[in-house]
Design an enzyme around this catalytic site. Structure first.
Site, PDB file in Angstrom:
ATOM      1  N   GLY A 353       0.805  -1.220   0.000  1.00 54.22           N
ATOM      2  CA  GLY A 353       0.000   0.000   0.000  1.00 54.22           C
ATOM      3  C   GLY A 353       0.831   1.260   0.000  1.00 54.22           C
ATOM      4  O   GLY A 353       0.280   2.361  -0.005  1.00 54.22           O
ATOM      5  N   HIS A 398      12.874   3.898   0.446  1.00 51.06           N
ATOM      6  CA  HIS A 398      13.041   2.742  -0.452  1.00 51.06           C
ATOM      7  C   HIS A 398      13.975   3.100  -1.614  1.00 51.06           C
ATOM      8  O   HIS A 398      13.580   3.071  -2.787  1.00 51.06           O
ATOM      9  CB  HIS A 398      11.675   2.301  -0.984  1.00 51.06           C
ATOM     10  CG  HIS A 398      11.527   0.820  -1.116  1.00 51.06           C
ATOM     11  ND1 HIS A 398      11.306  -0.001  -0.044  1.00 51.06           N
ATOM     12  CD2 HIS A 398      11.584  -0.002  -2.195  1.00 51.06           C
ATOM     13  CE1 HIS A 398      11.204  -1.249  -0.450  1.00 51.06           C
ATOM     14  NE2 HIS A 398      11.383  -1.272  -1.752  1.00 51.06           N
ATOM     15  N   ASN A 404      16.224  -3.343   0.285  1.00 52.37           N
ATOM     16  CA  ASN A 404      15.960  -2.204   1.167  1.00 52.37           C
ATOM     17  C   ASN A 404      15.742  -2.641   2.613  1.00 52.37           C
ATOM     18  O   ASN A 404      16.247  -2.000   3.544  1.00 52.37           O
ATOM     19  CB  ASN A 404      14.730  -1.439   0.667  1.00 52.37           C
ATOM     20  CG  ASN A 404      14.951  -0.764  -0.660  1.00 52.37           C
ATOM     21  OD1 ASN A 404      15.473   0.337  -0.731  1.00 52.37           O
ATOM     22  ND2 ASN A 404      14.548  -1.427  -1.732  1.00 52.37           N
ATOM     23  N   THR A 407      19.098  -3.835   4.182  1.00 48.37           N
ATOM     24  CA  THR A 407      19.980  -2.696   4.419  1.00 48.37           C
ATOM     25  C   THR A 407      19.481  -1.846   5.582  1.00 48.37           C
ATOM     26  O   THR A 407      20.282  -1.369   6.408  1.00 48.37           O
ATOM     27  CB  THR A 407      20.082  -1.844   3.150  1.00 48.37           C
ATOM     28  OG1 THR A 407      20.519  -2.659   2.059  1.00 48.37           O
ATOM     29  CG2 THR A 407      21.065  -0.699   3.339  1.00 48.37           C
ATOM     30  N   SER A 408      18.178  -1.655   5.699  1.00 47.54           N
ATOM     31  CA  SER A 408      17.613  -0.862   6.800  1.00 47.54           C
ATOM     32  C   SER A 408      17.851  -1.543   8.137  1.00 47.54           C
ATOM     33  O   SER A 408      18.183  -0.879   9.136  1.00 47.54           O
ATOM     34  CB  SER A 408      16.122  -0.647   6.569  1.00 47.54           C
ATOM     35  OG  SER A 408      15.880   0.054   5.366  1.00 47.54           O
ATOM     36  N   ARG A 409      17.693  -2.858   8.184  1.00 50.01           N
ATOM     37  CA  ARG A 409      17.935  -3.571   9.444  1.00 50.01           C
ATOM     38  C   ARG A 409      19.416  -3.549   9.817  1.00 50.01           C
ATOM     39  O   ARG A 409      19.771  -3.482  11.002  1.00 50.01           O
ATOM     40  CB  ARG A 409      17.404  -5.002   9.331  1.00 50.01           C
ATOM     41  CG  ARG A 409      15.886  -5.079   9.291  1.00 50.01           C
ATOM     42  CD  ARG A 409      15.396  -6.502   9.378  1.00 50.01           C
ATOM     43  NE  ARG A 409      15.658  -7.272   8.177  1.00 50.01           N
ATOM     44  CZ  ARG A 409      14.870  -7.298   7.106  1.00 50.01           C
ATOM     45  NH1 ARG A 409      13.763  -6.568   7.088  1.00 50.01           N
ATOM     46  NH2 ARG A 409      15.162  -8.032   6.063  1.00 50.01           N
TER      47      ARG A 409
END
Length: 513
Positions: A353, A398, A404, A407-409
């Protein structure tokens, strides 16, 4: 001759002259008619030629116009249809190579609301959707009315189920959100969730007086509870920091947490490797039979990224820059897609969403993110809140075509390790909640996601502390998999983590969320 004879001869001569004139006139008229007929035939031939030329010119212009239109429309320029003699037909589906791209978007779709594109539904479908919405809202309000009656009668269990049913039918109705929040606050002593529903009600209806009054009462309480949670995390972090680095149990726990972090992080994105297979790949670098090359490369890429973080970023006495984030991503995709690794995406992507920013805005947004990441405002936040918000901001932008989430974690764990915390493990069994909290953050309330990361941090700390201490009740490791449909052992040791004013002590939450 006599006069009579002369008159007779003159009459004859006159009659003969008249006849000659009549004959001459008749012949002259015939000649004129013939000339008119000849001239009309010539004009008819000329007009016929002009008409043919006009028809030919019109046909040529129409043919040229149709040819231009057919060349302009791309749908008719596709592959030849088998058995059609070289004809082409339009196609509307992506090819198989595009469908095989591994991206977090496909994993997040089942857990997030579908993207609503304008102009897709016709008027009849809109009418049916409106009718269904009205029907659901009426049923939700009826359930709310019965729930309030059950609440007055003291039947909290039935009231809770009715409130949940009403909320499921109409999750954005402000009255349902307010009444359900009041029930949770006063009857269930769940102030945190109640405050979240008050916040959602104000998001839908900013002028709702009941929601505003309730939030003025609960906002400070929730902030105090969150602060206590962070203080408890700091206490456990300090206890873990007191363990000497040469402790053999701590070394084993660090190695196990390293393997499990990779196992769960790639598992959230759909990797089907088991914990034992992940450990085998990391320790032996040998392939596992029956698994795809991409799944092997995802594990190896995350291993390379974590080694880079441990070697260069954890003890770095400088800011985390955009170059560091690109280097992390370069290693995450180094084995899967070396071309896209460390590069911003060049196309638009859709994540459930959420529609991320376009590729043209990524450079500016990432520069702003880097500025916030190293700002004084961010440094004043608690490390867990700071790391969780950084994780959300990056995954919301993103910036990459793939990788993504991983890499974010990794960025989140980099910030936590720089603050003295161990790397947080988000179990792949909880990816539904993980994505749900991200969606709630997209709707405007990031606090549930921060609390989720805080719970994961506390669970990881508990496991480290358990591994380095002696407890009467042994607790299994973090990633006990569900075998044969049995309940994972880790859930058997789960304890409630409620902050109740009536309790003198606080319980420690160990196990699954």
């Amino acid at each position: 001759m006599c006069c009579v004879c002369d008159e007779t001869s003159q009459k004859k001569d006159l009659n003969n002259g008249m006849r000659k004139r009549i004959r001459t006139g008749a012949s002259g008229n015939g000649t004129a008619q013939q000339q008119q007929r000849r001239s009309s035939r010539k004009w008819g031939k000329r007009l016929g030629g002009c008409q043919c030329f006009v028809v030919f010119l019109s046909g040529s212009l129409l043919s040229g116009l149709m040819f231009a239109l057919l060349n302009y429309i791309p749908n008719y320029r596709s592959l030849p249809v088998a058995g059609s003699g070289g004809r082409v037909a339009p196609h509307h589906l992506p090819d198989s190579g595009f469908l095989q791209i591994a991206d977090e978007a496909r994993v997040m779709e089942p857990y997030m609301a579908a993207v609503k594109l304008p102009g897709v539904l016709d008027a009849s479908r809109h009418t049916k959707a409106d009718t269904l919405h009205d029907s659901n809202e009426q049923e939700a309000l009826s359930s709310l009315k019965v729930a309030l009656e059950m609440k007055q009668m003291g039947k909290d269990d039935k009231a809770l189920r009715l409130f949940q049913h009403a909320l499921a039918l109409s999750p954005k109705h402000p009255e349902i959100l307010v009444k359900y929040g009041e029930f949770l606050e006063h009857n269930q002593q769940d102030v945190v969730t109640a405050d979240h529903y008050y916040y959602q009600a104000l998001t839908v209806s900013p002028g709702n007086s009941e929601a505003l009054a309730n939030r003025q009462r609960t906002a400070q309480i929730v902030e105090l509870l969150d602060q206590k949670r962070f203080e408890r995390l700091d206490t456990k972090r300090d206890a873990l920091s007191s363990v000497h680095a040469s402790n053999a149990a701590l070394k084993r726990a660090e190695k196990e947490a390293y393997i499990q972090h990779i196992y769960h992080s790639v598992g959230i994105e759909g990797n089907t490797m088991s914990l034992a297979q992940t450990r085998s790949i990391l320790e032996t670098k040998m392939a596992v039979d029956g698994k795809s090359i991409d799944e092997h490369n995802e594990i190896l890429g995350l291993d390379a990224a974590m080694k880079y973080i441990n070697a260069s970023l954890v003890n770095k006495n400088d800011f985390i820059t955009l170059k560091d984030i690109l280097e992390i991503h370069r290693r995450v995709l180094g084995h899967v897609d070396p071309i896209e690794g460390g590069e911003f995406r060049r196309t638009q992507v859709y994540v459930g969403g959420h529609i991320p920013p376009g590729p043209g805005d990524l450079s500016i947004l990432m520069s702003r993110f880097e500025h916030w990441l190293n700002s004084e405002q961010a440094f004043l936040l608690h490390p867990v809140r700071y790391a969780a918000i950084a994780h959300y901001k990056l995954v919301h932008i993103h910036p990459f075509s793939d990788g993504n989430g991983r890499t974010s974690r990794l960025l989140m764990n980099t910030l936590l390790m720089r603050a003295g915390y161990p790397p947080v493990i988000i179990q792949k069994q909880h990816r539904h909640k993980y994505y749900d909290y991200l969606q709630i953050a997209n709707e405007g309330d990031i606090r549930p996601f921060v609390r989720f990361i805080a719970d994961c941090t506390e669970r990881t700390l508990d496991l480290y502390l358990w591994a380095t201490s002696e407890l009467s009740n042994p607790i299994p490791l973090l990633a006990q998999e569900n075998i044969g449909g049995e309940t994972p052992l880790i859930q058997q040791f789960e304890k409630a983590n409620r902050l109740d004013d009536r309790e003198t002590g606080e319980t420690i939450r160990i196990g699954a969320i």
